[in-house]
Structures are given as structure tokens and as C-alpha cells.
Scaffold this active site. Sequence first.
Site, PDB file in Angstrom:
ATOM      1  N   GLU A 126      -3.304  16.627   5.457  1.00  0.00           N
ATOM      2  CA  GLU A 126      -4.003  15.654   4.609  1.00  0.00           C
ATOM      3  C   GLU A 126      -3.756  14.245   5.123  1.00  0.00           C
ATOM      4  OE1 GLU A 126      -2.233  16.415   0.808  1.00  0.00           O
ATOM      5  OE2 GLU A 126      -0.356  15.459   1.343  1.00  0.00           O
ATOM      6  N   LYS A 145      -2.523  10.478   5.542  1.00  0.00           N
ATOM      7  CA  LYS A 145      -1.326   9.741   5.148  1.00  0.00           C
ATOM      8  C   LYS A 145      -1.788   8.371   4.662  1.00  0.00           C
ATOM      9  CE  LYS A 145       3.290   8.579   6.882  1.00  0.00           C
ATOM     10  NZ  LYS A 145       3.338   7.179   6.497  1.00  0.00           N
ATOM     11  N   CYS A 200       8.683 -27.098  22.530  1.00  0.00           N
ATOM     12  CA  CYS A 200       8.569 -28.544  22.356  1.00  0.00           C
ATOM     13  C   CYS A 200       9.866 -29.046  21.734  1.00  0.00           C
ATOM     14  CB  CYS A 200       7.392 -28.880  21.443  1.00  0.00           C
ATOM     15  SG  CYS A 200       7.417 -30.602  20.902  1.00  0.00           S
ATOM     16  N   CYS A 226       2.096 -33.172  20.206  1.00  0.00           N
ATOM     17  CA  CYS A 226       2.696 -34.503  20.278  1.00  0.00           C
ATOM     18  C   CYS A 226       2.810 -35.043  21.698  1.00  0.00           C
ATOM     19  CB  CYS A 226       4.080 -34.505  19.622  1.00  0.00           C
ATOM     20  SG  CYS A 226       5.272 -33.530  20.546  1.00  0.00           S
ATOM     21  N   LYS A 264       1.388  10.285  13.356  1.00  0.00           N
ATOM     22  CA  LYS A 264       1.004   8.864  13.314  1.00  0.00           C
ATOM     23  C   LYS A 264      -0.164   8.613  14.249  1.00  0.00           C
ATOM     24  CE  LYS A 264       3.366   5.696  11.896  1.00  0.00           C
ATOM     25  NZ  LYS A 264       3.280   4.890  10.661  1.00  0.00           N
ATOM     26  N   CYS A 314       7.639 -33.470  15.921  1.00  0.00           N
ATOM     27  CA  CYS A 314       6.303 -33.036  16.353  1.00  0.00           C
ATOM     28  C   CYS A 314       5.482 -32.589  15.139  1.00  0.00           C
ATOM     29  CB  CYS A 314       6.479 -31.882  17.336  1.00  0.00           C
ATOM     30  SG  CYS A 314       4.978 -30.979  17.689  1.00  0.00           S
ATOM     31  N   TYR A 319      -0.068  13.479  -4.339  1.00  0.00           N
ATOM     32  CA  TYR A 319      -0.021  14.573  -3.355  1.00  0.00           C
ATOM     33  C   TYR A 319       1.165  15.501  -3.508  1.00  0.00           C
ATOM     34  CZ  TYR A 319       2.608  10.698  -1.238  1.00  0.00           C
ATOM     35  OH  TYR A 319       3.444   9.652  -1.035  1.00  0.00           O
ATOM     36  N   ASP A 352      -1.892   4.701   3.401  1.00  0.00           N
ATOM     37  CA  ASP A 352      -1.068   3.530   3.684  1.00  0.00           C
ATOM     38  C   ASP A 352      -0.987   2.669   2.419  1.00  0.00           C
ATOM     39  OD1 ASP A 352       0.421   1.725   5.025  1.00  0.00           O
ATOM     40  OD2 ASP A 352      -1.222   0.874   6.190  1.00  0.00           O
ATOM     41  N   CYS A 378       3.202 -30.868  25.171  1.00  0.00           N
ATOM     42  CA  CYS A 378       2.994 -30.224  23.873  1.00  0.00           C
ATOM     43  C   CYS A 378       1.605 -30.587  23.368  1.00  0.00           C
ATOM     44  CB  CYS A 378       4.058 -30.678  22.879  1.00  0.00           C
ATOM     45  SG  CYS A 378       3.665 -30.200  21.189  1.00  0.00           S
TER      46      CYS A 378
HETATM   47  S1  IVH Z   1       4.538  13.676   1.503  1.00  0.00           S
HETATM   48  C1  IVH Z   1       9.336  13.121   1.502  1.00  0.00           C
HETATM   49  N1  IVH Z   1       2.033  13.038   1.744  1.00  0.00           N
HETATM   50  O1  IVH Z   1       4.399   8.278   3.625  1.00  0.00           O
HETATM   51  C2  IVH Z   1       8.123  12.446   1.210  1.00  0.00           C
HETATM   52  N2  IVH Z   1       3.639  11.304   1.934  1.00  0.00           N
HETATM   53  O2  IVH Z   1       6.283   7.955   5.810  1.00  0.00           O
HETATM   54  C3  IVH Z   1       7.027  13.407   1.078  1.00  0.00           C
HETATM   55  N3  IVH Z   1       2.658   9.077   2.256  1.00  0.00           N
HETATM   56  O3  IVH Z   1       7.278   8.238   1.658  1.00  0.00           O
HETATM   57  C4  IVH Z   1       5.872  12.653   1.274  1.00  0.00           C
HETATM   58  N4  IVH Z   1       0.568   9.725   2.239  1.00  0.00           N
HETATM   59  O4  IVH Z   1       5.113   7.286   0.635  1.00  0.00           O
HETATM   60  C5  IVH Z   1       3.289  12.581   1.760  1.00  0.00           C
HETATM   61  N5  IVH Z   1      -0.231  12.635   1.899  1.00  0.00           N
HETATM   62  C6  IVH Z   1       1.012  12.179   1.905  1.00  0.00           C
HETATM   63  C7  IVH Z   1       1.323  10.823   2.078  1.00  0.00           C
HETATM   64  C8  IVH Z   1       2.647  10.412   2.096  1.00  0.00           C
HETATM   65  C9  IVH Z   1       1.382   8.693   2.341  1.00  0.00           C
HETATM   66  C10 IVH Z   1       3.808   8.175   2.361  1.00  0.00           C
HETATM   67  C11 IVH Z   1       4.895   8.452   1.372  1.00  0.00           C
HETATM   68  C12 IVH Z   1       6.121   8.739   2.212  1.00  0.00           C
HETATM   69  C13 IVH Z   1       5.768   8.055   3.496  1.00  0.00           C
HETATM   70  C14 IVH Z   1       6.535   8.653   4.648  1.00  0.00           C
END
Ligand code: IVH
Length: 667
Positions: free
Chosen positions: A116, A118, A423, A410, A313, A428, A224, A120, A407
Site C-alpha cells: 500500500e 506510504k 562575505c 555590499c 522508498k 552587509c 492502515y 507522507d 559580495c
Molecule cells: S505501517 C511500525 N503503513 O511511515 C509502524 N506506516 O516510516 C507501522 N506510514 O511510522 C507503520 N504510511 O507513520 C504504515 N501505509 C502505511 C504508512 C505508514 C505512512 C508512516 C508511519 C510510520 C512511518 C515509517
Amino acid sequence: MEPRRELEQLARELARHDELYYRHAAPEISDSAYDELRERYDRLAAALGLPPWQQRPGDDRTPGFATVRHRIPMLSLEKVADGPDGGAEQQLLAWEERTRRALALPARSALALLVEPKIDGVSVSLIYREGRLRTAATRGDGLEGDDITAQVLASGAVPARVPAQHPFEVRGELYLPEAAFSALRERSADDGRPLANPRNACAGLLKRKDADSLAGLGIAAFLYHLAWAEGTEEPATQSAALAWMRAQGFPVNPHAEVVHGAAAAAARCRAFAERRFQLGYGIDGMVIKVDERRFHAVLGATEHHPRWGIAWKFPPERRATELLDVVAQVGKSGRITPVAVLAPVPLAGTTVSRASLHNYGEVARKGIRIGDQVWVEKAGDIIPQVVGVVAGAAARAGRPIAPPAACPSCGTPPLLDDSGARCPNPACPAQLIERLKHYASRAAMDIAGLGDAVVTQLVDKLGVRSPADLYRLDVEQLASLERLGEKSARNLVAAIAESKQRGLARLLVGLALEHVGEKLAEDLAQRFGSMEALLAVRDLGELTAIEGVGERTAQAIIAQLANPAVRAVIAALAEAGVEMHARRAAVRAVPGIAGKSFVLTGTLATMTREEAARQIVAAGGTVSNSVSRKTDFVVVGRDPGSKLAKARALGIPLLDEEGLRALLAGQ
Ligand code: IVH
């Protein structure tokens, strides 16, 4: 330098750069310079038999919030990514193999894996009882977070009521969709300090005290994980848990999919990377989880991450474009850095036409010339930077890039060293403007309304020469500036006056001393209590006693604080009525700690000694540097020093980290 000291110093530097990069989206060094530091750390750590650098999941706790202790720690995830150690696939296959072995499954049998996005965002824990949301908490340090129940309820991101009546905890991510972020950014641009990115903006909103103001801002969530449930059978698989959460009315990401085996999971991750910028919300990778939940208990967790899941990642998005020109920019400490002017190119959601080149030394090492085709990336998907020349691009007849002879602000001839140019003129104007902006920044004195345009006019038209001059500005003067009406002028005067009360730590950040980031500023404030005490420090040992402060950092701090120009600014700020004392954390007396005296020795696993000291003081105890008959407890970490022997000789009770945590929790 002694290896252990050097390691501590590197750790401090890395932590500071992590903070700049992840929390402020304002890296001071390039990714490659960071990687070099990190490699040095890892080599030294390996030689000492210590683990490699592990970025601590930042501690998001903020003073003034109630604490929630997590029933199960909120951990981080192990990562795989394409890099020098090979493709992410290989690393994922190795993880699958380790997992199979730990579960005693036949070699090469395909594990059912849930893949799934991740998200942000900001991780959150939600506890429901009798069908209502009772507690929402941030991750904090992983063990304890901030209570943000009111904020989460007001945001409308998750249901306040659900059909299930039994107690349970779900975890997920709160985030700001791109559209909500853009709208918010437009509004906040008015105060001159645009929001860095959706994640930081969301984290900031959730820490607002006036929770009601969060309604209608578009904060969203994806849940999740079902962390625990009482009095009912838990779903057997991760995918069934998602279905259950969806049925309860929780927002669940629609792109979760079960595949068989790591190869299929990797293919899914690669395919999804293509779509990441079309989702309307930020993801920084994928998460791969063992679908069978009964396996989770078998696999368990390390102190840092569970073994049943892993993050894939994504690499930062990278585009080639032409380097049209390079202009010199002066920073707050006078460092002159090259900024690339680029043929506009779309990158990770915005059009990029300027990017950082870090410093002249690095430009020379990479052999970049004006006219070249260069690669542009977004660091942390925020700040565009030029990472190198496109190999094999057309014949290069471009102009070389050199530091300017004067610079740009100035005209003073810069001082040159390996990394570039500086500088040396403290008056400045460009430096002054940057220092004032830094002083007003959120992490420092947090004065809303001091953006580029206003600060430039303060310097050019109102003769502001130091942060202390801000405190003598009146409404009439400010209202005379361009684009600043009477009402904004009034607000600005109020914001400036209010900033006097931020306390020593934030003031130290505001002074922009080299090596002093937010964390060290806080440590210095807690240890010395007042500016007066800090200015009186002559002995390096008083500073190196702070965990992670090496001799070089200590020397640099003492030298800067002895600088007459810095002293003059501090004196003028004191004169203007700026608070020069540390804010005392509210003391919530904990029996067992209150009134007792503690000494800390050795390295603790889940917190630094300074953090432990802070918590002890917040619970009403005191922390001292040396063991005496008056000491009530000595807290002993890994590799303790001579304090342990002394404590034993005096028969003083010893505590390990667990023991300290139990005392702090009032047990
Ligand atoms: S599972 C032990 N699922 O990413 C934590 N984490 O880098 C189990 N995160 O701390 C997390 N999307 O805050 C999980 N689909 C996802 C996620 C997710 C974002 C975050 C989460 C975690 C961090 C780890």
C-alpha cells in the site's frame, strides 16, 4: 580526537542536519555531503562495535499538550531503496527470505504481502470506546505522544462515532491533500513565510491550541493499522483489518493490494512510482506488510521497527534541464552560495526555474558549467537542487562557475576557502536581512508578518540593524512601508512585542549561532537556565558534558558568545525587555521523582540523557552532574562512566532505563 568523542560529534551534526532537512525543509549541506558525514559515522561506529546511524524518528511532542502513553510503541519502518547496495528488489527479496526463515516457512514459498502507499503525513493513534473517539495522539517519541483529540475531532478527518462498541485502537496518517495545502499556502503567504510542504503544514495545524479553527481546512486521513481490540476476535489478515476499518467508516487507502512474494511486491512498487504525482496527496514510497496477522506476533519488533513490514522508498523525482545562469546569494552568516537559474522544468508537482547549487567547492568538484544539461532533484521532495551534469550530453563549451570577486550585496571582497566564499562584513545588508528573517522564523521567535518584502524595507528605510531594533518600531513607522496597511502594522507591532516571551531556547535559535540547532538550544537553555549563566561559561567541560557536544562544537559556541558583536546584540535585546531565562517546563509532581536527586550515566536506548533530565525535572526531580551522598538514584545506561563505581561505593540505588520510565510513569 578520541573515537568516541568524534562519534558523538558526528551524531550531533547528523541530528542537526536531519532536523534541518526533515523538520525545516532547509538543508544546509547537499545530499552527497550528508552521505559523506553519515559514512564517516558508520565506519567509526562499526570500528567501535556500534550500530550504524539511525535517524531517530523525531520527537514531535510540544509543551502544553497532555501526554498519552502508547499501549504499543509507535515504531518506524525498515527501508529498502535503490542505491549503492543494489536494487530495492534484492533488498526486498532478502527481507522476504529472512521473514520466511523466522516463520519456518519452506524456502521460496511465496508470502502473501499487502502492498500500500506510504502516506507522507503525520502518524496518529486513535482509541475508540463505546463507539466514540476518546483519544487521538501523535507519535511523540514513540512511547508517549501529545493528546490531540480536540484537534482531530474538529478537523473532521476521522469519524467521531463508529458502530463497533468494543475498545480498539487504530493507527494511520493525517495529511493535507495538495489542494487543501495550496489553499492554505495562499493564505499564509500573506504573513511572508510560506509553508514549506504539506506534511509540515499538517503537523503545525494539529498543534494549534484553538482546535475549532481546524474545521473545514481539508485535513484528511488514511487509517492502515488495527493496533489492538478488546473483547472480540481480531481480523486474521491485514487486508481483512482494512476491510473492517472501512466498514466502520474510516478512510482507508483504495490502492492497497495483496500480492504473493517479494518479486510481485517489488513490481507493484515500481509500477506505482509512476503514478505517485497523480494522486493528489503526497506519498514517499510504499509499505509492504505480511498479510497474515498471526505471523506478526511471531516476527515481533526491534526497538526501532516491526519485522512484519518494510518501506520501499521512492527515489526523488529527477529531471534534466539547461543551466542558464548562476547567481550568488548571501546567507545569514555571510556564506555566499551559488543559485542555479534553470530552463523551467516540471518537477514533483511544481515548475522549477531556480535551484540550489550548495557551494562553489562542490560545483567545481562536480565540474558543472553554465550551459550544461544538469540533473535537478527535490531534496525531501521540497527544495530543488542541482545534483550533477547529465553524462554524455552534447559537447560542453559552457562557462565555468567561480565565486564572485565582490559580495553581491555590499561589494566587500569575499574570503575564500575549499567550500566557497564568505562575505566578512557583519554589516552587509543581505546578511542582515537573512539574520532578521531567521530571528523571526517559526523555530526561533516566531514573529508573523516579517517576510522578505517587509524585512528588506525595515533595513533599507527604517534603519533596522539588529534584531533588537525590531522592538523600537511603532505602528506609524511600519504603516509608512509599502504594502503594509495600518491594521497589518498594528498586528506586526503586537507580534514583535509578544515575541519577547519566547524564552532562552528560542532566543538562542534566533541568534543563529553556528552548530546551535533547536535541540542543542533547548539543551543549553535547560542546563544553564539563563543567558547570564551561559555567557559566564569558560570551561569547555561544562558544554561537553551535554550529550553529543564535542570539543569543536563547544569551542565554537564559546568563541561566538565571546564575540563582542554577538554580546552587543544580546545586551540590546535584554535592554529591549526580551526574556533571557529558560522557560521552565510545567512541573507535574510525580511521586517517587518529586524532590529526589538523580545522576545519569552512560547511553540510554530510547532517549538522550538531556531528554531524560528534562523529564525528571518536569516530574519535580533534580538532576546533577556528580554523585554524592545526597544523590537518591543513579540512572545507568550502556557504557556507564566512573559515576557508576562511585554510586556503588556510596551504596546509592541504581536504576536502569526501564526503572526510570516506570518511576516517570508513576508506577
Ligand atoms: S505501517 C511500525 N503503513 O511511515 C509502524 N506506516 O516510516 C507501522 N506510514 O511510522 C507503520 N504510511 O507513520 C504504515 N501505509 C502505511 C504508512 C505508514 C505512512 C508512516 C508511519 C510510520 C512511518 C515509517
